[in-house]
Structure formats: structure tokens, C-alpha cells
Enzyme design. Sequence first.
Site, PDB file in Angstrom:
ATOM      1  N   GLN A  27     -23.644 -23.894  25.831  1.00  0.00           N
ATOM      2  CA  GLN A  27     -23.321 -23.202  27.066  1.00  0.00           C
ATOM      3  C   GLN A  27     -22.250 -24.074  27.685  1.00  0.00           C
ATOM      4  OE1 GLN A  27     -23.839 -20.117  28.534  1.00  0.00           O
ATOM      5  NE2 GLN A  27     -26.020 -20.470  28.464  1.00  0.00           N
ATOM      6  N   SER A  28     -21.088 -23.467  27.973  1.00  0.00           N
ATOM      7  CA  SER A  28     -19.931 -24.314  28.280  1.00  0.00           C
ATOM      8  C   SER A  28     -20.152 -25.325  29.393  1.00  0.00           C
ATOM      9  CB  SER A  28     -18.744 -23.471  28.665  1.00  0.00           C
ATOM     10  OG  SER A  28     -18.679 -22.377  27.844  1.00  0.00           O
ATOM     11  N   THR A  29     -20.499 -24.862  30.585  1.00  0.00           N
ATOM     12  CA  THR A  29     -20.531 -25.817  31.687  1.00  0.00           C
ATOM     13  C   THR A  29     -21.914 -25.888  32.285  1.00  0.00           C
ATOM     14  OG1 THR A  29     -20.007 -24.134  33.285  1.00  0.00           O
ATOM     15  CG2 THR A  29     -18.149 -25.269  32.302  1.00  0.00           C
ATOM     16  N   ARG A  69     -21.731 -28.658  27.928  1.00  0.00           N
ATOM     17  CA  ARG A  69     -20.456 -29.287  27.583  1.00  0.00           C
ATOM     18  C   ARG A  69     -19.432 -28.194  27.364  1.00  0.00           C
ATOM     19  NH1 ARG A  69     -20.900 -34.678  25.687  1.00  0.00           N
ATOM     20  NH2 ARG A  69     -23.094 -35.176  25.501  1.00  0.00           N
TER      21      ARG A  69
END
Length: 704
Positions: A27-29, A69
Amino acid sequence: MSTNLNMPISKILPRHLERWALVYLRQSTAQQLVRNQESTRLQYALRDRALALGWEANRIEVIDDDLGRSGISAEGRPGFQRLVAEVGLDHVGIIVGLEMSRFARSCRDWHQLLEICALFGTLIADLDGVYDPADHNDRLLLGLKGTISEAELYLVKRRLLDGRLAKAQRGELGKSIPIGYHRRPSGEVIKDPDEQARAIVETIFEQFEQLGTTTGVMRYLKEHGLRMPVRERSGPQMGELAWQRPVRMTLTAMLKNPMYSGAYVYGRRAVDPRLKTPGRPGTGIRLVPQEKWKVLLPGRFPAYITWEQYQRNQELMFANRPQHTGTARQGEAMLVGLIFCGRCGRRMRPAYGERRFQYLCVQAKSVWLDPLCQSLTGAVLDAEIERQVLEALKPAALEVSLAVAADLEAKRAKEERLWGQKLERAKYESERAQRHYYAVEPENRLVARTLEGNWEEKLQALRQMEEEYHRHRAQAPVGLTPGERERIQTLAEDIPGLWHAPQTTWAHRKEIVRQLIDRVTVAVVGESERVQVVTSWAGGHETRTEIVRPVRNLNQLSYLNAMLDRVQALREAGESSRTIAQKLNEEHWRPAKRRCTFTPEMVRQMLCRRGLTRKGKKRKPVLPDLGPDDWTLEALASELALPLSTIYTWVHRGWVQARKDSKRPSRWIIHAEASDLEQLRILRATRPQQRNAIRQASGKTGGA
Ligand SMILES: [Zn+2]
């Protein structure tokens, strides 16, 4: 997940089920992580999907290192890298993810993963299906998914950027507010409501107009004790004024910021990918030349300066920028980038002069205009490091390193033997369980089932141990072959020759030093000639030494008194200055400057410090040629009971008749007869501030 059970499971073979199922989550952020909890839950449900596809619960591993990340590429995503590594070790039967192509956000990473999965026969599964990257049709489909995913990412970004640009063109895109401005809750930008804050900003621009350099303005602010009015951007004090000491970077940024002329600008900064450091946000940002700004709307904010003045300031700053003169340098600093200040911990940098170079700790000076932290002549330090490096590369020293390496290899071999025994045992146990299972009568079902379970368990343990062994092997350093060892030893014998060879460039030497040394920390002891040096070698070992730097004068020498004692003793023993100089050189005393040796003249100067002349006697003062009624300054001062400085002033004002003595050291001689003295006394008396002194003096000198 049950709907997915009717997927083409035929691709899943026993050889896949034998190996691990890896569930990869990302999950990107961190924000997405909080907002998008549904998606996170869905991702954890992927474990059930792996179960449904036939993997046993203890053969499923979830990789969630990359949650939170952002990842345009695989760098900085340890989870993805672990995934690739495990596939490469042939441990993985299937990888399960939510939207598979988002495993890897750039096509390069995605195709690398497909390639390696095809090679090791690893399957890939998402919510839509199970794919075999080794199969042509599946590969095509997976490739397409990757391309679409990348295009999607591009479109989202594009839409975002277009939106920003449109908003900027209307002058509505929020900008960070620099020193001297304030944003009202309504969004309107005004000059800082604090009068003092506004005054400082005005002063800065005025002073730059007058002085023409940032350093000049820095010095002005420092001398007048002025501080910069910075509004806190976060924390409990948010919005409050904090008065901070002037920093050069902030000042430069202010002078370059067109907002102070009232202009709204967008596109003043851009990221240059060539200058970007991977994994470090905010690097690679460069200012864009004015003609390439995307939006420039004058008169949008209350201005401190005119647009013309802003332009003038830019031209001035451009003209002031440091220029490289291109003069030939003497030598080359070997420790650039490796040398650190032992006093403040900052990086030191070389400064090249005409004849020599120095290492300086300048950051405090360049940022705050504080005094220079410390400096030392570069050549002495470079020479010491060169000595240490050559010492470390000596055949004898290398012999020790190679012996250590051999020890490590022996330890490694021992570990290897242990592993072999452990594996042997596990294999034996699983085979025994198998034999037991086959030995039981088929009618005895209950016993057979227990034994089957037992066998299964032993097989599992064996497999896990084998995998662990692979990982262990993959991390092991490669040992040196006897041939390699021999070559290293031959090279070692040549190293000093190689180092000093005329063909060896400074770049080569720097390269060698960087292979061996991580950092060099130096600290000058007080202002003296002593410098403490700590060399941190690659591998963590440290060497501490002390070197001697040249200093400007004798007073800085820590051994000055001992040396003067020695000089005095020699003189008192009746030695001439020439002999003393020779002795000092023989006894390895060092003068302040490093390259020179002691000369008789230097010895005479040292004798002077102790007030000694030849044969160890106090020097007799040279008496000037005094005629009748001639006075030295001191004598007259005491005669008139005046400070010496007053007599000097009188000499310079021409109130007394004075000449210089013909003999060195050419002192002033004043000619004053009895009548002149009387007049001088009157002169003294007429000066109102001296009246008290006159009365006292006349009482004392009355009888003379
Ligand atoms: Zn420092």
C-alpha cells in the site's frame, strides 16, 4: 474467495505445492494505509486465497514489509527485494497479490519478476486468476497488465499535474509563505502583521541594495544583532514568530524569491533526475531559469521591492557567484569527502591556495558567519594517511589479513559440516517414517493415518531445513582460491612502487584510499601544532595517531617553553647561535613552519625572548647619544610626571623639539633646556584635566 475456486487450477502442480506460497502486500503511503483499510483487509484475505488454491497453512508466508512505502521502483522496498530473492533460491511455488501488476510499479521491475518466475517455475495469482509466466499466453497477459498499470499511474499523475498547473495559472495554487508574509485564514496573503518582522525584511533588501553581497548583508545583521523573523510551521507554537539567527541559505533564498516583488510564480523549481539520490526525498531540486517559468503573474502580493529591483538583485547575485579561476594547483587533496572535523563533527573540505592546500571546517562560517572552526595544512595529513595506507598494504600486514580470512573460511567449513550432519539426520528421520508407514498393514487404517501424518511432518522439517541451508549458502562470502591469494601477495610487494609511480594519478590514489578507509577525523589541540587523527578503516577498525602541523608563529607551539629552556641551557654552556641551531636540528626540535630548519638568526630571536645575549648574560640596553639638555622620552616623562603617551603626542604635535637617534633602535630624543622645561610645565598646567597632577608633581619636583 470461494468464487475463485473454479479458476483453472490445473496449472498448480505438486512441484508448486511443495514450495512456499508468498502473499505480497503493499500500500503506497501510510495515509493510504489508514484511509484504505478496506483494501488492507482485502489484502490479508489473500492468505485465504492461497489456502483455497491448495497450500497448507504453514507453507504460506505473508510479506508485508512494504506496507506504507511508496514505490515507483523497487529501491527502498525490502519486501519486493526479498520476494525476488526467494524466487531466485527456488523456494517459491506461487506469489499471490491483490492486483498483481502493482507488485512492481515500473515495467522494469515487473518484467524482471516475470523473467525470474518463468525461470524457476513460479506461478503468479491475483483475484482474477492463476498465471504461469513460463506459458506464452499467460506471459502476454501479465505483460499487458503491467503496461496498463504503468499507464494508469502515468495518467493519474498527469491529471494531478494538469490540475495543479491550471490552478497555478489562476494564481490560486497555495504556495509556502516566506519570511515577512502571513496568510490570513481566508487565504489572503498579507505582509507580516508584526512591525519588527517587516522592518527586518526591509532592512535586508536595503542592505543588499547598498552592499551588493549576501556576505555583506550577513555581516550587517550579525554586527547589529538582528535576527530573522520565522513563523513556526508546525507544533504547538504554530504561526508564532521565532527569532532565529541569520542563516546564509535563508538569506539567499529570500533574495532569489520573486514573491517579495509581489509576483506569483509557478514552476521555479524542477527535479533533475540525474542529480537525484535514490531513496532521499528532496534531492535533485534545481532552480529553473526565469524564461522557463510556467506562470508569472506580477502584482499578486504586497511587495517589499519593485520587479526591477528584483531583477537587479538576480543579476548581482549571478555576477557574485563563485568562479573557478582555473589556476594550476599544487598537489591534490587526497581525503576529499573522507575527512571530518573532530570538534563539531561536520565534513571538512579542501581549499587550494597558490602553493599549498588546506583542509577547512567552514560550515559554521559559511552558514552563520561564525569564526572558522579549525584548519590544517593538507600535505601533512595526506602524508600521514599515505603512510598508514602503505603500512596496511605491506606484505606482512596482508599476511595477517589473509590469515584472518583463512580462519573465517575454516569456521565456515565447520558450519558446513554441521549443516551436512543436520540435513543427514532429517533425511534419515523422514526415511524412517516412510519405512514405518509402508510396513503397517493396510487394514490397520487408524495406525496408517497417524504414521502418514508423522511422515508428512518429517518431510516438512527436512524441506524447511534445506531452504534454510540455501539461504545460509547464499549469504556466505566467497572464499579466496590459492591462485587469488598468491596474486594478492605478489601485488602487495609492488604496491609502494605502484603508489609512487609517475603514471599513477591522484585519482588512482584516492580510489585506493577509499577502498581501505571509511573516514578520517581530525581535531587540532587548541591552537597548537598538535593534531589528533582517527582513521576509521573499512571493517570498523580504528587507528589513532597524532601529527604535527605547521603553525604561524612560535607562540602556538606546545613545546615552546621546553625548547627555550634547551636554547638557554646551551647558551649558558657558552655555545654560539650557529652551534645551537645545529644542535636543535640534530635533536629534532621543530620550528613553527614545517619545511624550514633552525638558523642562527632564529636562535638569536629565541634568545631575545628570554632577554639573553651571547654568553648567557642579560642584554645591556643600548644608550642613545645624549647631548647637554637632551632627554629620552622616558626620562622627560618622569621629569614632568606625565604618561609616556602624552609626551608622544607632544612630539607628534611638534610642541617639543625632537629628533631621532642615529643609532639603532632609533629612539626619539628631545632637546629641552631649563627654560623649555618651565614652558612645558606651564603647558601642562594649562590643560584643565591635568591640574591635579600638576599640584602633586610641583610638590615633588619643586626641589629639583
Ligand atoms: Zn568543525
